[in-house]
Design an enzyme around this catalytic site. Structure first.
Site, mmCIF file in Angstrom:
data_model
loop_
_atom_site.group_PDB
_atom_site.id
_atom_site.type_symbol
_atom_site.label_atom_id
_atom_site.label_comp_id
_atom_site.label_asym_id
_atom_site.label_seq_id
_atom_site.Cartn_x
_atom_site.Cartn_y
_atom_site.Cartn_z
ATOM 1 C CE LYS A 74 -1.722 -1.613 3.709
ATOM 2 N NZ LYS A 74 -2.435 -1.911 4.963
ATOM 3 C CB THR A 114 -6.590 8.298 7.292
ATOM 4 O OG1 THR A 114 -5.662 8.864 8.214
ATOM 5 C CG2 THR A 114 -6.902 9.283 6.198
ATOM 6 N N GLY A 149 -7.338 3.546 10.825
ATOM 7 C CA GLY A 149 -8.005 2.248 10.628
ATOM 8 C C GLY A 149 -8.172 1.842 9.179
ATOM 9 C CB THR A 150 -7.178 3.302 5.855
ATOM 10 O OG1 THR A 150 -5.977 3.776 6.418
ATOM 11 C CG2 THR A 150 -8.108 4.443 5.591
ATOM 12 N N GLY A 151 -5.972 0.622 7.098
ATOM 13 C CA GLY A 151 -5.281 -0.651 6.807
ATOM 14 C C GLY A 151 -6.097 -1.838 7.286
ATOM 15 C CB CYS A 152 -7.869 -2.521 10.506
ATOM 16 S SG CYS A 152 -6.556 -2.016 11.605
#
Ligand SMILES: Cc1ncc(COP(=O)(O)OP(=O)(O)O)c(N)n1
Ligand SMILES: Cc1ncsc1CCOP(=O)(O)O
Ligand SMILES: [Mg+2]
Length: 596
Positions: A279, A312, A314-317
């Site tokens: 990412k 933003t 928590g976007t990865g989770c």
């Protein structure tokens, strides 16, 4: 009858299975390349039942499936119901608990992650993302963090043996389709998890290698890296590092460009996961957010414009959980990643101005009201096999209503329908679309609308088909949301490339042969079709002058992403639509048998 056979052992932990019919003829679908290795016949039957409950078999409808060595299932609409179990080796074969015909199976993700008291990330984000995508989410908590929009104030790691106990509780009683991992704060916890997954294999493992929080707090130290590399990543179906995590996994290499991200994806793939998504949200000097996906053969770049928002956290989770949720529903990996990217983008955009907390890293609102129905069955490229496209002039000529034409095509075995009604006025078109949709839903056949996004939206059809001079596909995607199917007509590799960038799901390519149905349409021939297919990252359906006499020649082009034929006059400019559809289906089936 379909049989599941384990035909090749591909590694210690997984095997390749093939689906064959009762004549030993191979079926080209569905994908099951990394099927967990079964330890017994009953285990094999149980694993097969999991795959069947989340993948979508075609041809449809209702093919009884006899699992090796003997679970008979039947597909009814979108559910597989277990009809009966016939033990061929009674002594070794025990009844899977999920065989009650009255029970509806729910796609299920187990997240193994840390709790975030602010609920923007971690376990809480995972539950919300799965819920928003219509998937059940169970949880194994590895750490409890005290955090809010200002940062992480404290971390309390859950003892290893209690993580093991939570894993056992869930995996032994309510086996998930997919396991997704987030914060794994100790080597012992990583080892415990890997051990549990060997004991209770699942359909897919999604690893988000969480190391540092968005606010910069270390959540898993460098000591964890060896166990990631040696144990967890080789078991993963996909790993989703951000730039810092990718760099850490590779011993600290600097990652500053998209070329660096590609090299990193390849190097991480070499560690063992089957797919890698690096990412690039933190890439310096980039206006777009670019992610690089590598499946071991091809690279794909996903670009989206950067959404300017502090929310933003928590976007990865959320991205990893959504990939897991889509896999649990039966999507293939690339589709799961695409849908997850679109979902995160939609949530970010929807949440960009929400105000929660006084810190500088706000959470997102996962449960946004997307117009589309997230419970709908995901698009399966095999749906393109026999694509029936209606025509208002032909219906008029033969005195048929649109609804009757659609009913007849479905009865004959059409796997997807497009309403191409150029002459019908809008009100009548909408009413017909709604009526056709009811029929299509009952039979599990997707219904697309030609050209008219307004009619597709108003009727809640499954998607649209648009051409080069219709509304641009990226605008259609923005209007229709992440779940609807979008098909784009493409005559050249450049068209196909743009359709991929714009977020289409498939392309229609032709006219393969001359046609009277569409005026002034350029014929591209079989060579033109092949050129488009070879360059296309999307599945392709061929169109134009195709019928009984030439369908086999088209299907035998031998390009794997050519999934079927779209036909107008060979079905609808005939007296009996059902008979013609049935005959064409037989011809198409013959051609796949020979090709396999
Ligand atoms: C499956 C499929 N492929 C191509 C077309 C043609 O669409 P378009 O180029 O927009 O032309 P019209 O159908 O609108 O005349 C299609 N309809 N379906
Ligand atoms: C809509 C369209 N787009 C390219 S060719 C075509 C017409 C296909 O109709 P037919 O199957 O009758 O040739
Ligand atoms: Mg059009």
């Amino acid at each position: 009858m379909l049989y599941a056979t384990n035909c090749r052992i591909s590694s210690e932990e997984s095997q390749v299975i093939r689906w064959v019919d009762s004549h030993g003829q191979k079926y080209p679908y569905p994908w099951t390349p990394h099927f967990p290795k079964a330890s017994s016949i009953s285990h094999m039957a149980h694993l097969c039942s999991q795959v069947l409950s989340t993948s979508f078999f075609t041809p449809k409808p209702q093919i009884p499936v006899l699992l090796s060595p003997g679970v008979a299932c039947i597909k009814s609409f979108h559910q597989y119901r277990f009809l009966h179990i016939k033990a061929m080796q009674e002594d070794k074969f025990s009844t899977p608990t999920s065989c009650d015909e009255s029970k509806v199976r729910v796609p299920h993700v187990l997240t193994v992650a840390g709790s975030d008291s602010g609920a923007g990330a971690g376990i809480q984000a995972d539950i919300k993302a799965c819920a928003a995508r219509g998937v059940y989410c169970s949880t194994v908590i590895t750490a409890v963090t005290a955090q809010n929009t200002a940062g992480v104030q404290g971390v309390n790691v859950v003892p290893e043996d209690f993580v093991a106990e939570q894993l056992r509780s869930v995996l032994s009683d309510m086996p998930p389709n997919v396991v997704k991992t987030g914060m794994l704060p100790s080597t012992g916890i990583v080892k415990t998890l890997c051990q549990s997954l060997k004991e209770f294999p699942v359909q897919a493992l999604v690893v988000d290698p969480v190391m540092v929080s968005t606010s910069g707090h270390t959540l898993a130290g460098p000591s964890i890296l060896d166990s990631f590399r040696e144990e967890l990543l080789p078991m993963a179906d996909i790993v989703t590092p951000n730039l810092k995590e990718a760099s850490a996994l590779l011993g600290g290499v600097p990652l500053e460009t998209i070329a660096d991200m590609r090299s990193a994806a390849k190097a991480i793939h070499d560690i063992g996961p089957r797919n890698v998504l690096v990412k690039g949200g933190d890439l310096p000097a980039s206006l777009d957010a670019v992610d690089v996906f590598y499946d071991g053969n091809d690279f794909y770049e996903f670009r989206s414009s950067r959404i300017m928002t502090p929310n933003t956290h928590g976007t990865g989770c959320t991205l990893a959980s959504t990939v897991a949720a889509e896999l649990a529903k039966g999507s293939q990996m690339l589709s799961a990643v695409k849908v997850a990217k679109r979902y995160v983008e939609a949530v970010l955009s929807y949440s960009k101005n929400i105000a929660i907390g006084g810190g500088c890293q706000g959470p997102m609102d996962h449960l946004l009201k997307l117009k589309s129905n997230v419970q709908r069955r995901p698009f399966d490229p095999c749906d393109l096999f026999l694509y029936a496209v209606t025509d208002s002039r032909m219906n008029k000529k033969w005195g048929r209503s649109i609804v009757d034409a659609v009913k007849a095509a479905i009865e004959g075995g059409a796997s997807i329908i497009q309403l191409r009604e150029k002459e019908v006025e809008t009100g009548g078109f909408l009413e017909a679309a709604k009526a056709c949709l009811k029929i299509c839903r009952v039979h599990g056949v997707p219904l697309l609308i030609n050209d008219r996004i307004d009619v597709a939206l108003a009727s809640d059809a499954d998607g649209i088909h648009i051409g080069q001079s219709d509304m641009p596909a990226h605008v259609a995607r923005a209007l229709l949301g992440p779940d609807k199917i979008i098909g784009v007509s493409c005559k050249t590799p450049e068209h196909a490339q743009q359709a991929w960038i714009d977020g289409a799901d498939y392309i229609g390519s032709g006219g393969v042969y001359p046609t009277n149905t569409k005026e002034n349409n350029k014929t591209i021939g079989l060579d033109g079709l092949k050129t488009v297919c070879v360059s296309s990252k999307l599945p392709v359906v061929a169109i134009g002058g195709i019928g009984m006499s030439n369908a086999q020649a088209v299907m035998r082009l031998g390009v794997p992403n050519l999934k079927g034929v779209a036909v107008v006059s060979a079905l609808f400019d005939r007296e009996c639509v059902t008979t013609e559809t049935r005959k064409l289906l037989e011809v198409l089936k013959e051609s796949t048998k020979i090709a396999n």
